[in-house]
Design a protein around this motif. Structure first.
Motif, PDB file in Angstrom:
ATOM      1  N   LEU A 157       0.819  -1.202   0.000  1.00  0.00           N
ATOM      2  CA  LEU A 157       0.000   0.000   0.000  1.00  0.00           C
ATOM      3  C   LEU A 157       0.856   1.257   0.000  1.00  0.00           C
ATOM      4  O   LEU A 157       0.498   2.271  -0.601  1.00  0.00           O
ATOM      5  N   LEU A 158       2.000   1.183   0.643  1.00  0.00           N
ATOM      6  CA  LEU A 158       2.901   2.329   0.743  1.00  0.00           C
ATOM      7  C   LEU A 158       3.449   2.738  -0.617  1.00  0.00           C
ATOM      8  O   LEU A 158       3.859   3.876  -0.816  1.00  0.00           O
ATOM      9  N   SER A 159       3.453   1.823  -1.571  1.00  0.00           N
ATOM     10  CA  SER A 159       3.977   2.121  -2.903  1.00  0.00           C
ATOM     11  C   SER A 159       2.923   2.715  -3.828  1.00  0.00           C
ATOM     12  O   SER A 159       3.225   3.032  -4.981  1.00  0.00           O
ATOM     13  N   ASP A 160       1.699   2.886  -3.350  1.00  0.00           N
ATOM     14  CA  ASP A 160       0.606   3.371  -4.182  1.00  0.00           C
ATOM     15  C   ASP A 160       0.697   4.887  -4.368  1.00  0.00           C
ATOM     16  O   ASP A 160       0.768   5.638  -3.401  1.00  0.00           O
ATOM     17  N   SER A 161       0.670   5.334  -5.610  1.00  0.00           N
ATOM     18  CA  SER A 161       0.780   6.762  -5.901  1.00  0.00           C
ATOM     19  C   SER A 161      -0.374   7.560  -5.312  1.00  0.00           C
ATOM     20  O   SER A 161      -0.191   8.710  -4.885  1.00  0.00           O
ATOM     21  N   CYS A 162      -1.565   6.970  -5.289  1.00  0.00           N
ATOM     22  CA  CYS A 162      -2.723   7.686  -4.743  1.00  0.00           C
ATOM     23  C   CYS A 162      -2.520   8.018  -3.272  1.00  0.00           C
ATOM     24  O   CYS A 162      -2.943   9.081  -2.802  1.00  0.00           O
ATOM     25  N   LEU A 163      -1.882   7.126  -2.535  1.00  0.00           N
ATOM     26  CA  LEU A 163      -1.617   7.371  -1.124  1.00  0.00           C
ATOM     27  C   LEU A 163      -0.698   8.573  -0.951  1.00  0.00           C
ATOM     28  O   LEU A 163      -0.931   9.431  -0.092  1.00  0.00           O
ATOM     29  N   HIS A 164       0.337   8.661  -1.764  1.00  0.00           N
ATOM     30  CA  HIS A 164       1.289   9.769  -1.649  1.00  0.00           C
ATOM     31  C   HIS A 164       0.647  11.095  -2.053  1.00  0.00           C
ATOM     32  O   HIS A 164       0.889  12.125  -1.415  1.00  0.00           O
ATOM     33  N   LEU A 165      -0.177  11.075  -3.076  1.00  0.00           N
ATOM     34  CA  LEU A 165      -0.877  12.297  -3.464  1.00  0.00           C
ATOM     35  C   LEU A 165      -1.870  12.718  -2.395  1.00  0.00           C
ATOM     36  O   LEU A 165      -2.045  13.911  -2.119  1.00  0.00           O
ATOM     37  N   PHE A 166      -2.533  11.760  -1.785  1.00  0.00           N
ATOM     38  CA  PHE A 166      -3.488  12.042  -0.715  1.00  0.00           C
ATOM     39  C   PHE A 166      -2.797  12.664   0.488  1.00  0.00           C
ATOM     40  O   PHE A 166      -3.295  13.628   1.082  1.00  0.00           O
ATOM     41  N   LEU A 167      -1.646  12.124   0.854  1.00  0.00           N
ATOM     42  CA  LEU A 167      -0.941  12.562   2.059  1.00  0.00           C
ATOM     43  C   LEU A 167      -0.137  13.841   1.868  1.00  0.00           C
ATOM     44  O   LEU A 167       0.052  14.604   2.815  1.00  0.00           O
ATOM     45  N   GLN A 168       0.355  14.087   0.639  1.00  0.00           N
ATOM     46  CA  GLN A 168       1.335  15.159   0.481  1.00  0.00           C
ATOM     47  C   GLN A 168       1.056  16.103  -0.689  1.00  0.00           C
ATOM     48  O   GLN A 168       1.970  16.775  -1.166  1.00  0.00           O
TER      49      GLN A 168
END
Length: 213
Positions: A111-122
């Motif tokens: 899950l940590l490698s998911d681009s959507c997570l990084h865009l959501f968080l940062q």
């Protein structure tokens, strides 16, 4: 809360709920997400953005779809048909549930490698812009979208780090200054032309205006 993998640390806080008014009849609450990390997985090592519950729901759906059957994302706090913007206990419970969701998500390498997570968080991209960026349909990359967005209500990374470190990770989150429900600020949502923050602009630009709210 602080999570360690080998020597890398990922700390995430969900805090500072604020009531936003779209108009006289419609309002919602968004929450500040503070991230502090030395993990190589993140483009930015310290960040602060604001997200609402519906965006958390979107994130979980994207994580589940992208991971397919390989992993099941953590659960979000359940929807409450009787959720009230004036109920401090309900807001606190939801905020704790959102933080647990992010903590558990960040512990999973897939899950940590998911681009959507990084865009959501940062980043402060809208849901539509996050989807487009993650799918490669924008002229800016995920890393550029993250780097273009500055800190929201802190003048420097040192200021954010100082406040985060002052909050004991083992204490009840209701004791943290940023989580005092009595300090809920009522602000009208203002449309921003940068990167489609509220999905109101058709312009794609990398100048992200992240002023204090």
């Amino acid at each position: 809360m602080r999570k360690e993998t080998d020597t890398q640390v990922v700390s995430v806080w969900v805090r500072d709920p604020r009531i936003r008014k779209n108009d006289f009849w419609h309002a919602y609450i968004d929450y500040e997400i503070c991230l502090h990390t030395d993990s190589v997985c993140f483009t930015k090592k310290i960040s602060s953005v604001r997200r609402r519950f519906s965006e958390f729901v979107w994130l979980r759906q994207k994580l589940q779809a992208n991971a397919m059957l390989m992993v099941r994302p953590p659960q979000l706090p359940p929807k409450n048909l009787f959720f009230s913007l004036n109920n401090a206990q309900q807001i606190t419970e939801r905020m704790k549930g959102l933080q647990q969701f992010l903590e558990q998500t960040l512990q999973n390498p897939l899950l940590l490698s998911d681009s959507c997570l990084h865009l959501f968080l940062q980043s402060e991209l809208s849901v539509a812009r996050m989807e487009a960026c993650a799918a490669g349909r924008t002229h800016y990359s995920v890393a550029q979208a993250v780097q273009s967005c500055g800190l929201r209500r802190f003048h420097s990374e040192e200021e954010l780090q100082k406040e985060l470190m002052s909050c004991d990770s083992d204490s009840d989150c209701s004791e943290c200054p940023g989580l005092r429900i009595k300090d809920l600020a009522i602000n009208k949502v203002q449309s921003a032309p940068s990167l489609g923050l509220m999905g109101s602009s058709e312009e794609e630009t990398l100048s992200c205006s992240c002023g204090s709210t």
